[in-house]
Write an enzyme that holds these catalytic residues in place. Structure first.
Site, PDB file in Angstrom:
ATOM      1  N   HIS A  65      14.516 -38.489  69.180  1.00 51.38           N
ATOM      2  CA  HIS A  65      14.065 -38.791  67.817  1.00 51.38           C
ATOM      3  C   HIS A  65      13.891 -37.470  67.082  1.00 51.38           C
ATOM      4  O   HIS A  65      12.957 -36.715  67.369  1.00 51.38           O
ATOM      5  CB  HIS A  65      12.763 -39.580  67.846  1.00 51.38           C
ATOM      6  N   ASP A  67      13.189 -35.703  63.765  1.00 51.38           N
ATOM      7  CA  ASP A  67      12.686 -35.800  62.387  1.00 51.38           C
ATOM      8  C   ASP A  67      13.398 -34.795  61.491  1.00 51.38           C
ATOM      9  O   ASP A  67      13.475 -33.606  61.813  1.00 51.38           O
ATOM     10  CB  ASP A  67      11.179 -35.519  62.358  1.00 51.38           C
ATOM     11  N   ASP A 189      10.425 -45.033  64.205  1.00 55.14           N
ATOM     12  CA  ASP A 189       9.184 -44.317  63.899  1.00 55.14           C
ATOM     13  C   ASP A 189       8.503 -44.693  62.586  1.00 55.14           C
ATOM     14  O   ASP A 189       7.291 -44.521  62.468  1.00 55.14           O
ATOM     15  CB  ASP A 189       9.440 -42.796  63.943  1.00 55.14           C
ATOM     16  N   HIS A 439      11.066 -40.238  56.848  1.00 55.55           N
ATOM     17  CA  HIS A 439       9.736 -40.841  56.970  1.00 55.55           C
ATOM     18  C   HIS A 439       8.603 -39.830  57.127  1.00 55.55           C
ATOM     19  O   HIS A 439       7.448 -40.240  57.285  1.00 55.55           O
ATOM     20  CB  HIS A 439       9.718 -41.884  58.101  1.00 55.55           C
TER      21      HIS A 439
HETATM   22 ZN    ZN Z   1       9.695 -39.488  63.122  1.00 49.65          ZN
END
Ligand code: ZN
Length: 1003
Positions: A65, A67, A189, A439
């Site tokens: 994941h 970001d 997420d 996000h």
């Molecule tokens: Zn995230």
């Protein structure tokens, strides 16, 4: 699956074939793709490892994941910079994963964030690119989601989400063709899930959607009923199954099961499988894995389980993960010889989804959304709906600028990109907007230095777009006079208008209908004459009013105007008009402010009255419909919890909203007021204290009452964190019901202390009732509907009947322990004492059946306001066409919004037309409406058309999704309305249709 040709070539083939002979049947296109959809599905199955019937099959999904900015900037995450903040380097992850996939063809990996993959891909040698293409073709590396980022769902606007998905998916399409097209949407997420996102994903052709976070009470109910996999019916207007999306809730967020994290960042024991060694642990590992799988099987419906084997920025040293996963699979499956019914395999979300589909079950139907998200009784993630209000506004402004830049890049032709003002592009801003949807970006949950970096990227993108806009306006108007952009008009700063005796204003309107718009410019003269495009003096009057004390405070030394020049301009659809302004020697004096509140301000549409004792609003009247409500409005703050309480130690922070008490503090029970009234403009300036002020404003043409609020610096000398909000208290009998929009589109009904799908145990009476507002919220009864249109995403609620509150600004002193590691305490170079934020709310009162007719266009005007550019000196000489232009032959019907118009390639453009009303929302506009594509543009001839899915990465007629059956509430698919002809396209309520048009320039 073998790929015959690269998609990029195929896209051109298809495009030329379709557009050269646009009426030809697409199915005869032999160059494009010889696999029909059914075979493709077979092909997909071949890349999935076989499962074993009558066994419990565990799909291990290796993933990372990544970001797109959070604790570090997007650049720092890519390269692995600032590893002292967080050890993370995406380039190494991709390097390492590819190497490990090549070690063992059984292994699988999924990749999600195209903003990162795109960077990595551009740095690879051709031989590595060939290798990676093979991995993708063989299904060993699979893209899921595939947008530029994994967008936030609470604070994003649908227009920007569609753009960022289109950007990422186009890269995958152009690079990898059909095998690179993600089948699954993957939002593991984001902190709660919006219905409009599900609707968009369905229309983008995804077969299913997986996420990790939902309310803890909701999860436990769903686990008990085995309803963690469901069918989301995400639109009240679109006919099923167009907005139906199969949705799966992942078992452990997006993390591996406890004890099975084998990343270099984890401490779980590896599989030690030499029986001669003291630490041999295979039996223990197999036993623990079996226990976890059996427990998971009890809360899901099928013989298939998914386990996410990875987490944030994992797989930088992928060997650790894969070496242990290889062993796990081998040792667990070896037990089958001893009668074990457990089968473990490398898998991907689409392979797992395919097995769920094969199970041929029916699934619980859901029609509401997954907001708000609480991870425990006092931990509601409803703060980020409003966190970083200045960044949220800047993102919204940037979206409008990008759409304008896109349009002018098309309308101005090739010289827009390279012209008299140099080379410009829209890509820089498009990518910056793509990143800003992440996000931890527009959500406001990033560290301060990362928030600054997002803003920096948007500003850089806008600079590149300014060149496009200037070049395009030069091409369209024939005048290459230098254009000046004034980005600080909201604080009354613009050096050109402040200093010039004569200047002209070009007003570009990005909407497909004409607009009348109030222009407000900082000036130092006291009287001005304004002439319109035809050279005639303005019919309506020009007002000059003094700059307010609040504006002087917020602008500091960034401007020196003493007055503001206000006048209404008109601009044609998708076009501009030009106004020339000159300072007069002998004009009337500027309007002056009268102390105290007026009894009322009003124009022909609206009247607002004020309480003479307090200076607050007292009532609102719609003069056309003759309806009046009592309405007061004031500013308050909740004391943010510092975590020091016997109930819970959760403080309020960037993510979490937790007031210490449900009773707010009033900033001031009365406002010091001044009023200014001219024939064109009436405003009441209210001062509630040193850090809160407001202007209540009506222009002569306004149908909505404007509340321009200014909040900050929020004081913290008392060591109390503050959640500042405004509340409207009305006589509307709303009975605990209120409405909020989803990503700026369809509206959802909210009920206080209630969730539609489970019996809520409310534990936070304020925070647990907050919902995201992206562009509007309203309350209503049988007679009156009060709608508030916002200028950015904010959180809000209705705590008392008849009231609506909207969170404006948050200044907090503690971190809320969700990872960001900083209190949300914004300061800047200009505002070292704390950020000052200014914004607008528009209030519209109407009978409920007429309310949408007002708030739909009002919201669009706020998202896509006119762009003003300035040139020094008198009006440009020449014909009318040079000062006035429309890119459309005629305005589009009121129900139709032109959502996207952007360059696709050298001779084609991307067009999205949207029906902007819901079914039954408007008596007048909630019907089907038809648009003729060849009669659309004034300067472009449309010579070819291909209809695409919403994200423009598939031909619409080839978009075939897995079909899913609900347990209840299934409706037969009505035959869709046909188009009258290829060129005449019909839109039904809330429908968006996406086209690639081949165009030639007229003239
Ligand atoms: Zn995230």
């Amino acid at each position: 699956m073998q790929q015959k040709k690269r998609k990029k070539e195929k896209r051109r083939d298809k495009h030329e074939e379709t557009t050269n002979d646009f009426l030809a049947d697409n199915n005869t296109d032999v160059n494009f793709e010889s696999y029909p959809a059914a075979t493709l599905r077979d092909g997909l199955r071949k890349s999935c490892h076989p499962t074993v019937p009558h066994m419990l099959n565990v799909h291990l999904v290796p993933h990372t994941h990544d970001d797109v900015g959070w604790l570090k900037t997007v650049d720092q995450y890519y390269y692995g910079g600032r590893n002292n903040i967080q050890h993370a380097g995406v380039q190494y992850i991709l390097d390492s994963v590819v190497e490990q996939l090549l070690q063992n063809p059984e292994r699988r990996f999924i990749y999600v964030e195209t903003a990162f993959f795109y960077r990595w891909w551009r740095n690879q040698r051709p031989s590595m690119q060939t290798t990676v293409r093979q991995l993708v073709d063989q299904g060993r590396l699979e893209f899921v989601n595939g947008g530029w980022c994994m967008s936030d769902e609470a604070t994003t606007h649908y227009s920007a989400v569609i753009d960022q998905m289109t950007l990422g998916l186009r890269f995958l399409n152009d690079t990898f063709g059909r095998c690179g097209r993600p089948r699954v949407a993957w939002h593991i997420d984001p902190f709660g899930h919006a219905r409009e996102h599900a609707s968009m994903f369905a229309q983008m052709g995804y077969d299913g959607f997986f996420f990790g976070r939902l309310d803890y009470q909701d999860r436990s109910h769903r686990m008990a009923k085995r309803n963690q996999e469901l069918l989301w019916r995400a639109s009240e207007s679109l006919e099923p199954p167009h907005a139906d999306l199969f949705t799966g809730i992942l078992p452990n967020g997006y993390n591996p099961p406890d004890g099975f994290c084998w990343d270099q960042s984890c401490d779980d024991p590896p599989i030690m499988d030499d029986p001669d060694l003291e630490d041999y642990n295979v039996d223990d590992v197999v036993r623990r894995f079996k226990m976890i799988a059996n427990a998971q099987a009890k809360v899901y419906k099928t013989q298939h389980l998914i386990m996410t084997m990875g987490s944030d920025f994992q797989y930088e040293n992928a060997n650790l993960w894969y070496k242990n996963l290889d062993k796990l699979i081998r040792y667990v499956n070896a037990q089958q010889a001893n009668g074990s019914r457990l089968n473990v395999l490398y898998s991907t979300p689409s392979c797992y989804l395919q097995e769920l589909h094969r199970a041929n079950l029916t699934w619980a139907l859901k029609t509401d959304d997954f907001f708000p998200y609480a991870d425990n009784a006092h931990n509601f993630w409803t703060g980020y709906f409003s966190s970083r209000p200045a960044l949220k506004r800047y993102e919204r402004v940037s979206n409008g600028r990008l759409q304008t830049c896109n349009q002018l890049e098309v309308l101005g032709g090739p010289s827009s990109r390279k012209g008299p003002f140099g080379a410009g592009d829209s890509e820089t801003l498009r990518k910056a907007m793509g990143v800003a949807q992440h996000h931890d970006a527009v959500s406001g949950t990033e560290k301060q230095h990362v928030a600054n970096d997002y803003a920096r990227m948007l500003a850089k993108g806008w600079q590149r777009c300014q060149v496009v806009v200037s070049n395009s306006l030069a091409a369209l108007s024939g005048s290459s006079a230098g254009r000046v952009y004034c980005d600080n008009l909201n604080i009354s700063a613009c050096p050109l208008t402040e200093a010039s005796k004569e200047f002209s204003v070009n007003v570009y309107n990005p909407l497909a209908r004409p607009v009348v718009w109030p222009v407000r410019l900082p000036v130092n003269g006291s009287a001005y004459g304004v002439r319109d495009a035809g050279g005639a003096p303005l019919a309506c009057q020009v007002s000059v009013v003094p700059v307010s004390e609040a504006t002087r405070q917020v602008r500091k030394d960034r401007g020196h105007a003493v007055n503001e020049l206000v006048f209404l301009v008109q601009a044609p659809p998708l076009g501009y008009s030009t106004y020339s302004v000159s300072r007069l020697q002998n004009g009337p004096p500027p309007a002056s402010a009268t102390p105290g509140p007026p009894a009322a301000i009003q124009n022909q549409f609206v009247r607002a009255t004020f309480d003479p004792a307090t200076g607050l609003l007292a009532s609102l009247t719609n003069l056309e419909t003759q309806q009046t409500i009592n309405l007061t409005q004031n500013f308050y703050w909740y004391n943010a919890s510092d975590g020091n309480s016997s109930v819970s130690d959760q403080p309020s922070g960037a993510y979490i909203f937790r007031p210490n008490s449900s009773t707010p503090f009033t900033i001031s029970s009365s406002a010091k007021t001044q009023s200014i009234q001219t024939p064109e403009l009436q405003e009441v300036r209210q001062r509630f204290g040193p850090w809160v002020s407001q202007v209540v404003r009506l222009h002569s043409n306004s149908k909505a009452l404007e509340l321009e609020w200014t909040v900050g610096p929020v004081p913290i000398e008392d060591s109390l964190g503050k959640e500042v909000f405004t509340r409207l208290d009305s006589s509307i009998r709303s009975s605990g019901i209120f409405y909020t929009d989803s990503n700026g589109r369809e509206v959802l009904r909210r009920k206080k202390d209630f969730r539609p799908t489970w019996d809520l145990k409310q534990t936070e009476p304020i925070a647990g009732n907050y919902f995201p507002i992206n562009s509007r919220a309203f309350i209503k009864d049988d007679k009156d509907q009060l709608t508030v249109v916002t200028d950015r995403s904010q959180g809000g609620s209705s705590i008392q009947d008849g009231s609506l509150e909207i969170m404006l600004h948050r200044r907090l002193l503690y971190d809320d322990v969700r990872g960001v590691g900083e209190p949300l305490n914004e300061t800047s170079g200009v505002f070292p004492q704390g950020l000052v934020v200014r914004g607008r709310l528009l209030l519209s009162l109407a009978p409920p059946p007429l309310a949408a007719d007002a708030h739909r266009p009002l919201a669009q005007e706020n998202v896509l306001p006119p762009l003003l550019t300035f040139t020094k000196g008198g009006p440009p000489p020449g014909a009318l066409l040079e000062v006035c232009f429309s890119g459309l032959q005629a305005a589009l019907p009121p129900a139709v919004h032109l959502l996207s118009l952007s360059r696709w390639d050298d001779d084609s453009l991307l067009l999205r037309l949207e029906h902007q009303y819901q079914t039954q929302e408007s008596k007048q506009h909630s019907g089907p409406v038809t648009v003729h594509l060849q009669k659309l543009f004034s300067t472009l001839e449309v010579v070819g058309v291909s209809e695409m899915n919403l994200s423009a990465n598939q031909w619409l007629d080839e978009m075939k999704r897995l079909d899913w059956r609900p347990t209840t509430g299934g409706r037969p698919l009505k035959k869709p309305l046909g188009d009258p002809s290829v060129w005449e396209v019909t839109l039904t309520p809330m429908q968006i249709r996406t086209f690639v048009l081949r165009v030639a320039r007229r003239r």
